[in-house]
Design a protein around this motif. Structure first.
Motif, short mmCIF file in Angstrom:
data_model
loop_
_atom_site.label_atom_id
_atom_site.label_comp_id
_atom_site.label_asym_id
_atom_site.label_seq_id
_atom_site.Cartn_x
_atom_site.Cartn_y
_atom_site.Cartn_z
N ARG A 41 0.78 -1.14 -0.13
CA ARG A 41 0.07 -0.04 0.13
C ARG A 41 1.07 1.32 0.04
O ARG A 41 0.53 2.30 -0.78
N SER A 42 1.99 1.30 0.94
CA SER A 42 2.91 2.47 0.84
C SER A 42 3.33 2.52 -0.40
O SER A 42 3.72 3.70 -0.94
N GLY A 43 3.86 1.52 -1.20
CA GLY A 43 4.75 1.63 -2.42
C GLY A 43 3.61 2.00 -3.18
O GLY A 43 4.07 3.11 -4.23
N MET A 44 2.41 1.74 -3.43
CA MET A 44 1.52 1.94 -4.32
C MET A 44 1.21 3.57 -4.20
O MET A 44 1.17 4.45 -5.10
N CYS A 45 1.11 3.93 -2.86
CA CYS A 45 0.88 5.46 -2.63
C CYS A 45 2.05 6.23 -3.22
O CYS A 45 2.01 7.31 -3.66
N SER A 46 3.16 5.91 -3.05
CA SER A 46 4.51 6.49 -3.55
C SER A 46 4.70 6.64 -4.98
O SER A 46 5.00 7.70 -5.50
N LEU A 47 4.32 5.44 -5.63
CA LEU A 47 4.26 5.62 -7.01
C LEU A 47 3.23 6.57 -7.44
O LEU A 47 3.34 7.21 -8.30
N GLY A 48 1.88 6.50 -6.87
CA GLY A 48 0.98 7.50 -7.30
C GLY A 48 1.27 8.67 -7.18
O GLY A 48 1.02 9.91 -8.06
N GLN A 49 2.02 9.11 -6.02
CA GLN A 49 2.25 10.51 -5.62
C GLN A 49 3.64 11.11 -6.81
O GLN A 49 3.69 11.92 -7.08
N LEU A 50 4.38 10.10 -7.13
CA LEU A 50 5.43 10.40 -7.91
C LEU A 50 4.81 10.65 -9.52
O LEU A 50 5.61 11.49 -10.10
N ALA A 51 3.65 10.16 -9.60
CA ALA A 51 3.15 10.28 -11.03
C ALA A 51 2.65 11.82 -11.15
O ALA A 51 2.47 12.18 -12.33
#
Length: 92
Positions: free
Chosen positions: A31-41
Motif C-alpha cells: 500500500r505504501s509503495g502504491m501510494c508513493s508511485l501514485g504521488q510520484l506520478a
C-alpha cells in the motif's frame, strides 16, 4: 527542473519498486509503495517514460496478491488513475 526530475523520479521509482519486490506479501508495504508511485506520478511527462510500465506492473501485482483487501484495491486504483492521468503516453 526537467533534468532534475529525469534524474530523481526514475531512481525513486526503482527504489520503491525494489522494496515492493522484496516484501510482496506484506500488504502495508505494498500500500505504501502504491501510494508513493501514485504521488510520484504527479511529476509526469518525460521523467516517467522509462519507468511507467514497471510501476503499473508492480501496482497490478500488489492488487492481485492482496485482492481481499479493500484498502489495497482502493490505493491501487488510485495510483493507476494517477499514472493514467499524469503520465504522457508515447506518441505513435
Amino acid at each position: 527542473a526537467d533534468v532534475l526530475l529525469g534524474f530523481v523520479v526514475p531512481r525513486t521509482a526503482a527504489a520503491v519498486g525494489s522494496l515492493m519486490d522484496a516484501a510482496a506479501g506484506d500488504e502495508a508495504t505494498q500500500r505504501s509503495g502504491m501510494c508513493s508511485l501514485g504521488q510520484l506520478a504527479s511529476h509526469g511527462g518525460v521523467a516517467w517514460q522509462g519507468v511507467a510500465t514497471g510501476a503499473v506492473g508492480r501496482i497490478l501485482r500488489a492488487m492481485t496478491t492482496h485482492q481481499r483487501s479493500a484498502e489495497a484495491q482502493a490505493v491501487g486504483l488510485w495510483a493507476l488513475g494517477r499514472l493514467a492521468e499524469r503520465v504522457e503516453a508515447p506518441s505513435a
